[in-house]
Scaffold this active site. Structure first.
Site, PDB file in Angstrom:
ATOM      1  N   GLN A  91      -3.201  -7.874  -3.018  1.00 11.83           N
ATOM      2  CA  GLN A  91      -2.936  -6.515  -3.488  1.00 11.83           C
ATOM      3  C   GLN A  91      -3.330  -6.394  -4.948  1.00 11.83           C
ATOM      4  OE1 GLN A  91       0.966  -5.641  -5.027  1.00 11.83           O
ATOM      5  NE2 GLN A  91       1.256  -4.071  -3.493  1.00 11.83           N
ATOM      6  N   GLY A  92      -4.254  -5.515  -5.266  1.00  7.22           N
ATOM      7  CA  GLY A  92      -4.673  -5.317  -6.656  1.00  7.22           C
ATOM      8  C   GLY A  92      -4.095  -4.053  -7.234  1.00  7.22           C
ATOM      9  N   GLU A 148       6.637  -2.069   0.887  1.00  8.23           N
ATOM     10  CA  GLU A 148       6.984  -3.277   0.149  1.00  8.23           C
ATOM     11  C   GLU A 148       8.477  -3.302  -0.190  1.00  8.23           C
ATOM     12  OE1 GLU A 148       5.203  -5.785  -3.503  1.00  8.23           O
ATOM     13  OE2 GLU A 148       5.863  -3.789  -4.069  1.00  8.23           O
TER      14      GLU A 148
END
Lengths: 397, 365
Positions: A126-127, A244
């Site tokens: 994940q960036g 998340e």
């Protein structure tokens, strides 16, 4: 109030138990550090085939295709935990990218990425965060400049777990520099093998490199690999962050940890006396037990609300803040009760549980900070949960 | 699987809320406290019209035969409106004592009167729940009681008293029995009565129709759950008052509720208190349906609400600044209510010790 699951669900539980009895020998013993081992991949495929992983993902994208039923999901988790068997894979690709693509991806993107991701064949990172953009994520500066049909990406990401082993990245980049900050971001997916990407491990206070920094220098990515259109990245990211935060602060993890501490305090002796016979440590243990139980029952309440499609309001917003804090306090108690032994680490003689209490105590602090800091959580709770006003924006200089 | 309230339970709670909003405003509470009314008869009467005194009394004796979880919903509202009523003694603990250990005759005589709201029942079990202080303790011999009991609940105007003796037996004493002296104890919380009962060879009927020890255990568990629910209601009211005040009070040119320092205090209160709701519900449900877990969960609910209640009471007062410290605002009624709830029937440390013993972490003392 009815804590029984009812006949339909008890039948389902029997089915899960039958699967476990028949297949438990196939459960993986070696998990692989960065990438899933072959055993894990085989186990994952077996679970998907029986509907114990990727349960509600449509069949056409490689899932099992069941109707969402939160109680059945919970029964699966309960039975696998009771049998001490690993559940299906839960990496960032499966937990965050797949739901995002299902909600917002094109048909081509879904067809191409969901199935190999579910099977553990494609690993994602994940960036999102950048050195200058943490809590204020929307201020991110990694830029993607148009060049024909491509973007040219330059910039830096941080806190990128699994980047060193990932095949792909889902990444927030600034494509519209002239627009207001929330409207100038796009959500891009691209290969980590693309020329111009450098991954450097980021060692944390635990002594391990659980994260990475990722540097982009003239990285060329096709414009078509955007999800949900230019300038929509902030909206897409929020859809993903919702997934998340659901993963952080799980009260059943705290329940397991509490049991470990009860065992520890029963077994460890100081001057021949069990730790649990020490009234102060025992009181702290009982107090933490109250908090863990409250969060476990709170979880049941949220589960009921979700199954009835009710909005539990503030009750949902507090889970990450409370859950991560309680986990941290549990680790702290284990360390305190162990005395000097509690600070042993690495490969020291007299080490207990491989030093895991210190590791958890430190790593939990990372979880309190990550995924929306405790302070950001309190802003959300007070603003969305209690209706309090937002902090006024500072006047422009 | 359904962890939550039924539609009937939600309606019950809303009807109690609506009634108390009307009959127990702050001015009424203040009047009761300042004039040292042991109970506000008008408030109790309004609740009696809804059947509250008989909610736990079996239907055969004129009650509603409801569960402790239903009583939790009422107790939460009584805490929310700091209502001066004899609810815990009259509507919860005395019916449990009579139904659990009373003879048929005792049940037939007293339960219908309690259910109808005709009499108030006081309960003296503090020594068995929190330990004996200042030489307290009641000895029973030949149908007579001697000694003293401290911190009796709802005893000031009681027509009958349920009294635990040193050995854990339960006795029924008439409120006007010869040789009984009632001494009012003044606590910080003037919305509930606390009484010292002195017994000089007082005539008493033993509750001898069932296992009195078991009934006493049930009374302690139920009392703890009720006090926990009281904190839940009082605590949430304090949070709501703090949020409202912070949304109006201006300093430095803006409402103080827009300062993160103040918002975070409110977020912390809500985050600590809301999980207590789930624990209190579970503890009541355990009392109703899972007897093996009932005492442990009652101890946890009492302990956690005691700790969180203290944090909420002081933090909500701080959010109100100097106003919170005044008598004028009346916020202190909630602060003190929560303060008494914490100490009654076992303070947090004491009940956590019980929780440890119940799980076999340590041997009983």
């Amino acid at each position: 109030m009815d804590l029984a699951y009812g006949p339909e669900y008890e039948a389902f539980r029997t089915e899960v138990r039958g699967f476990i009895a028949k297949h438990k020998d196939k459960a993986p013993r070696r998990f692989g550090v960065a990438r899933p081992s072959d055993e894990v991949i085989a186990w994952q495929q077996l679970l998907i085939a029986h509907g114990y992983a990727a349960r509600t993902i449509p069949k056409e994208y490689g899932g099992y295709g069941a109707e969402p039923d939160i109680l059945k999901s919970r029964i699966i988790a309960e039975e696998f935990t009771a049998a001490k068997l690993p559940m299906g894979l839960a990496n960032q690709g499966i937990s965050m990218l797949v739901p995002t693509l299902l909600e917002l991806g094109t048909e081509e993107q879904k067809k191409k990425w969901i199935e190999p991701t579910l099977k553990g064949e494609v690993i994602w990172c994940q960036g999102y965060s950048e050195p200058g953009s943490g809590s204020d994520l929307a201020s991110l500066q990694t830029k993607a400049t148009e060049d024909g049909d491509d973007f040219i990406i330059n910039g830096q990401k941080i806190w990128t777990s699994t980047a060193h082993a990932a095949d792909m990245i889902f990444c927030l980049v600034r494509t519209e520099p002239d627009k207001p900050k929330h409207e100038g971001i796009s959500y891009l997916i691209f290969s980590m093998k693309t020329p111009g990407i450098e991954v450097r491990p980021l060692t944390t206070m635990t002594g391990h490199a659980e994260f990475n920094e990722v540097f982009f220098t003239d990285v060329r990515v096709p414009q078509k690999d955007i999800v949900a259109g230019r300038g929509q990245g902030w909206f897409v990211a929020n859809a993903t962050l919702k997934h998340e935060r659901g993963m952080l602060g799980d009260p059943n993890q705290a329940g397991t940890r509490l049991k470990e501490i009860v065992d520890l305090m029963n077994e460890e002796l100081v001057d021949g006396t069990r730790l649990i016979d020490h009234p102060v440590y025992r009181d702290r243990l009982a107090h933490l037990q109250s908090r863990v139980l409250a969060m476990q029952f709170h979880g049941l309440r949220l589960l009921t609300a979700a199954s009835k499609k009710e909005d539990p309001g503030i009750a949902r917003l507090i889970v990450k803040l409370q859950g991560c804090e309680i986990n941290h306090q549990l680790a702290a108690l284990a360390i305190d009760a162990l005395g000097e032994i509690g600070v042993l680490y690495g490969d020291s003689p007299h080490l207990r549980a491989h030093g895991s209490w210190q590791h958890r105590y430190m790593f939990d602090l990372g979880l309190i900070i990550g995924g929306g800091t405790a302070q950001i959580q309190k802003n959300i709770i007070s603003e969305r949960g209690l209706g309090m006003p937002r902090e006024p924006k500072p006047a422009k200089a | 699987m359904e962890f939550g309230l039924s539609e009937d339970q939600k309606l019950l709670q809303e009807s109690i809320r609506g009634t108390l909003e009307r009959v127990s405003p702050l001015e009424r509470v203040r009047k009761a406290a300042e004039s040292r009314e042991a109970q506000a008869d008008d408030i109790w009467q309004a609740l009696a019209e809804l059947g509250v005194p008989g909610m736990l009394v079996p239907e055969a004796q004129g009650g509603m035969g409801m569960a402790l979880l239903d009583a939790v919903l009422v107790s939460e509202m009584l805490g929310r409106f700091v209502a001066p009523t004899p609810f815990i003694g009259t509507a919860v603990l005395a019916p449990l004592a009579l139904a659990g250990a009373g003879t048929k005759a005792q049940q037939e005589t007293w339960l219908p009167k309690l259910a109808a709201g005709e009499i108030v029942a006081g309960v003296a079990i503090s020594e068995k729940a929190s330990g004996a202080r200042d030489g307290a303790g009641v000895a029973a011999s030949g149908g007579k009681l001697s000694g003293k009991a401290l911190f009796a609940l709802d005893a000031a105007t009681a027509g009958i008293l349920i009294v635990a003796d040193k050995a854990g037996g339960l006795h029924l004493v008439k409120g006007d029995a010869k040789g009984l002296t009632k001494v009012a104890l003044t606590s910080i919380d003037l919305t509930r009565s606390l009484t010292e009962l002195q017994f000089d060879n007082v005539e008493a009927e033993a509750l001898s129709g069932g296992d009195a020890q078991a009934a006493l255990r049930r009374m302690i568990d139920a009392g703890r759950v009720m006090l926990a629910a009281d904190v839940l209601g009082a605590g949430w009211m304090m949070i709501e008052k703090a949020v409202a005040y912070a949304g109006e009070r201006k300093q430095f040119g803006r409402v103080i509720g827009s300062f993160q320092a103040v918002k975070h205090m409110c977020a912390e209160m809500a985050s600590e208190l809301e999980p207590c709701r789930s624990l209190v519900w579970y503890a009541a449900h355990a009392f109703d349906t899972m007897p093996d877990e009932a005492s442990l969960m009652a101890a946890h609910a009492k302990s956690l609400t005691g700790e969180v209640g203290r944090f909420v009471a002081r933090t909500a007062t701080e959010v109100h600044g100097g106003m919170g410290f005044t008598d004028l605002l009346g916020l202190h009624y909630w602060f003190k209510r929560i303060g008494l709830d914490r100490q009654l029937l076992g303070s947090p440390e004491r009940v956590r010790h019980e929780a440890a013993v119940l799980q076999g972490w340590v041997a009983a003392d």
